[in-house]
Design a protein around this motif. Structure first.
Motif, short mmCIF file in Angstrom:
data_model
loop_
_atom_site.label_atom_id
_atom_site.label_comp_id
_atom_site.label_asym_id
_atom_site.label_seq_id
_atom_site.Cartn_x
_atom_site.Cartn_y
_atom_site.Cartn_z
N PRO A 158 -62.79 -24.52 71.28
CA PRO A 158 -61.51 -23.81 71.18
C PRO A 158 -61.23 -22.94 72.41
O PRO A 158 -60.08 -22.84 72.86
CB PRO A 158 -61.69 -22.93 69.93
N LEU A 218 -60.17 -27.99 68.70
CA LEU A 218 -60.31 -26.75 67.93
C LEU A 218 -61.38 -26.89 66.84
O LEU A 218 -62.09 -25.96 66.53
CB LEU A 218 -58.94 -26.46 67.29
N ARG A 219 -61.45 -28.08 66.27
CA ARG A 219 -62.31 -28.25 65.10
C ARG A 219 -63.70 -28.81 65.42
O ARG A 219 -64.49 -29.07 64.52
CB ARG A 219 -61.62 -29.15 64.07
N THR A 221 -69.86 -18.38 62.80
CA THR A 221 -70.11 -19.72 62.25
C THR A 221 -71.59 -19.88 61.92
O THR A 221 -71.95 -20.41 60.85
CB THR A 221 -69.71 -20.81 63.27
N HIS A 231 -72.46 -18.20 58.76
CA HIS A 231 -71.97 -19.01 57.62
C HIS A 231 -72.96 -20.11 57.31
O HIS A 231 -73.30 -20.37 56.16
CB HIS A 231 -70.63 -19.67 57.97
N ALA A 250 -66.18 -22.03 62.34
CA ALA A 250 -65.45 -21.32 61.27
C ALA A 250 -64.10 -20.86 61.83
O ALA A 250 -63.94 -20.77 63.05
CB ALA A 250 -66.26 -20.12 60.81
N ALA A 251 -63.16 -20.59 60.93
CA ALA A 251 -61.82 -20.16 61.37
C ALA A 251 -61.92 -18.99 62.34
O ALA A 251 -61.21 -18.94 63.36
CB ALA A 251 -60.99 -19.76 60.14
N TYR A 252 -62.84 -18.08 62.07
CA TYR A 252 -62.96 -16.89 62.92
C TYR A 252 -63.28 -17.28 64.37
O TYR A 252 -62.69 -16.75 65.31
CB TYR A 252 -64.07 -15.97 62.38
N ASP A 253 -64.22 -18.22 64.54
CA ASP A 253 -64.60 -18.60 65.91
C ASP A 253 -63.53 -19.45 66.60
O ASP A 253 -63.42 -19.43 67.82
CB ASP A 253 -65.96 -19.31 65.91
N ARG A 254 -62.75 -20.18 65.82
CA ARG A 254 -61.61 -20.92 66.43
C ARG A 254 -60.62 -19.91 67.01
O ARG A 254 -60.12 -20.07 68.12
CB ARG A 254 -60.90 -21.77 65.37
N ASN A 255 -60.39 -18.87 66.24
CA ASN A 255 -59.45 -17.85 66.66
C ASN A 255 -60.01 -17.04 67.83
O ASN A 255 -59.33 -16.81 68.84
CB ASN A 255 -59.16 -16.92 65.46
N THR A 295 -59.98 -18.97 70.98
CA THR A 295 -58.61 -19.13 71.47
C THR A 295 -58.10 -17.86 72.13
O THR A 295 -57.63 -17.89 73.28
CB THR A 295 -57.68 -19.55 70.31
#
Ligand code: ADP
Length: 358
Positions: A18, A63-64, A166, A169, A284-289, A292
């Motif tokens: 990301p 991103l994923r 991540t 998690h 995890a969503a947090y690390d994608r954000n 970015t």
């Protein structure tokens, strides 16, 4: 048009892709050309097709994806002057004079050394006839920006590093999975987790590097586990953080913990090492954000940093993206925090003298 290189280096961490995606797309949106340097510093030294321009569509879907799609490697030659000279030549030939490095403290130290050495490297290349004066003319200044990509969450000047969330998690998920067998068979599990000097996770007992165990750790562990078992718990989980195993003070071995649980409490005990499972898989969503917003900020930092005089490091403080600290200073602070943890008075004195001199 400004040409910017991006590389990932050191241990891979979820969120690096990301970050690279954001760097490529923000760079293009700000009128720059962005070049991926494949295989970390090795790609910088090798040059050729390891330095490739990335377009908007090239980073589609990144991103994923966990790990790093532009690769990472440990590179010994970048630690030598000759290796960095070759890296500088490759960059000048491609017209690149800014580099964004996403990695741990080793990678960021290397970036800072390279930036500080740049004027001398350029001069040497001209003297040796490897680059012409005309070629180096537009590249007298070099900019470095650091992003901390590491599951270890062990850098100062930032509250969190790309990949740490991540990884946490994944540890929780894995420990939950292990719990199924533990409960079914009424077993005990000793789980070794990665993360260098950073502790994590909840369990019956956790060996943390931040709090070294006493010499009588065996009776402490047995006391807690016995109490929990007496309360009717059918499963026992003991976490051993990587940092507790390598600790300078009372290091712990998973096999010793297993032996204690088996011999003192008669528990059927197994050891599980999570290893690389915990740093793999989708971010995890947090690390994608996080990747970015830090990637976007890295481009802004490249465009605004004072060339040749500073190496900004992008961080997060109280949920705000920051780039006030120097890479070198952040690493010094981290080393200082570690020295305090280990009660190393010599380093603390050296650091105090350094602070008062600046
Ligand atoms: P991390 O970045 O995760 O801490 P390493 O410490 O292994 O990982 O560093 C990654 C790479 O960064 C090394 O293989 C090397 O190429 C480069 N590097 C590390 N330290 C230095 C240094 N002092 N000088 C130049 N390059 C360095």
């Amino acid at each position: 048009r400004k040409r910017i290189g991006v590389l990932t280096s050191g241990g891979d961490s979820p969120g690096m892709n990301p970050a690279v995606r954001a760097i490529v797309r923000t760079g293009i949106a700000r009128g720059c050309e962005v070049f991926a340097i494949y295989e970390g510093y090795q790609g910088l030294v090798d040059g050729g097709d390891k330095i490739r321009k990335l377009e908007w569509e090239d980073v589609h879907g990144w991103l994923r994806v966990g790990g790093t799609l532009i690769g990472t490697a440990r590179c010994m030659s970048f630690k030598t002057h000759e290796g960095r000279l070759q890296a500088a030549e490759n960059l000048i030939k491609r017209g690149i004079d800014a580099l964004i490095v996403c990695g741990g403290d080793g990678s960021l130290t290397g970036a800072d050394i390279f930036r500080a050495e740049w004027p001398q490297l350029v001069q040497e290349l001209v003297q040796m006839g490897r680059c012409s004066k005309k070629e180096v003319e537009p590249h007298q200044f070099f900019t470095i920006v650091g992003l901390v990509g590491s599951i270890d969450n062990d850098m100062s000047s930032t509250d969190i590093t790309i990949g740490a969330v991540t990884s946490l998690h994944r540890i929780c998920e894995s420990v939950d999975c292990i719990a199924s067998t533990a409960i079914s068979h009424s077993r005990a599990f000793v789980v070794e987790v990665m993360g260098r000097h950073c502790g994590c996770c909840g369990a019956d007992f956790v060996f943390l590097p931040e709090r070294p165990p006493s010499t009588d750790w065996a009776s402490e562990v047995c006391g807690v586990v016995e109490r929990h078992r007496a309360q009717g718990k059918r499963q026992t989980t003991v976490i051993v953080a990587e940092g507790a195993i390598d600790a300078e003070l009372n290091p712990i071995k998973c096999e010793d913990v297993k032996k204690v649980l088996a011999e003192h409490l008669g528990l059927d005990t197994r050891v599980t090492t999570l290893g690389h499972v915990q740093r793999g898989g989708a971010p995890a969503a947090y690390d994608r954000n996080l990747g970015t917003i830090q990637g976007v900020e890295a481009i802004e930092a490249v465009l605004r940093a004072k060339p040749n005089t500073e190496s900004p490091m992008i961080g997060m403080r109280e949920n705000q993206v920051t780039w006030t600290h120097e890479v070198a200073e952040a690493i010094r602070r981290k080393d200082f925090a570690r020295a305090m943890e280990l009660r190393d008075p010599e380093f603390a004195e050296e650091y105090a003298a350094y602070i008062s001199s600046t």
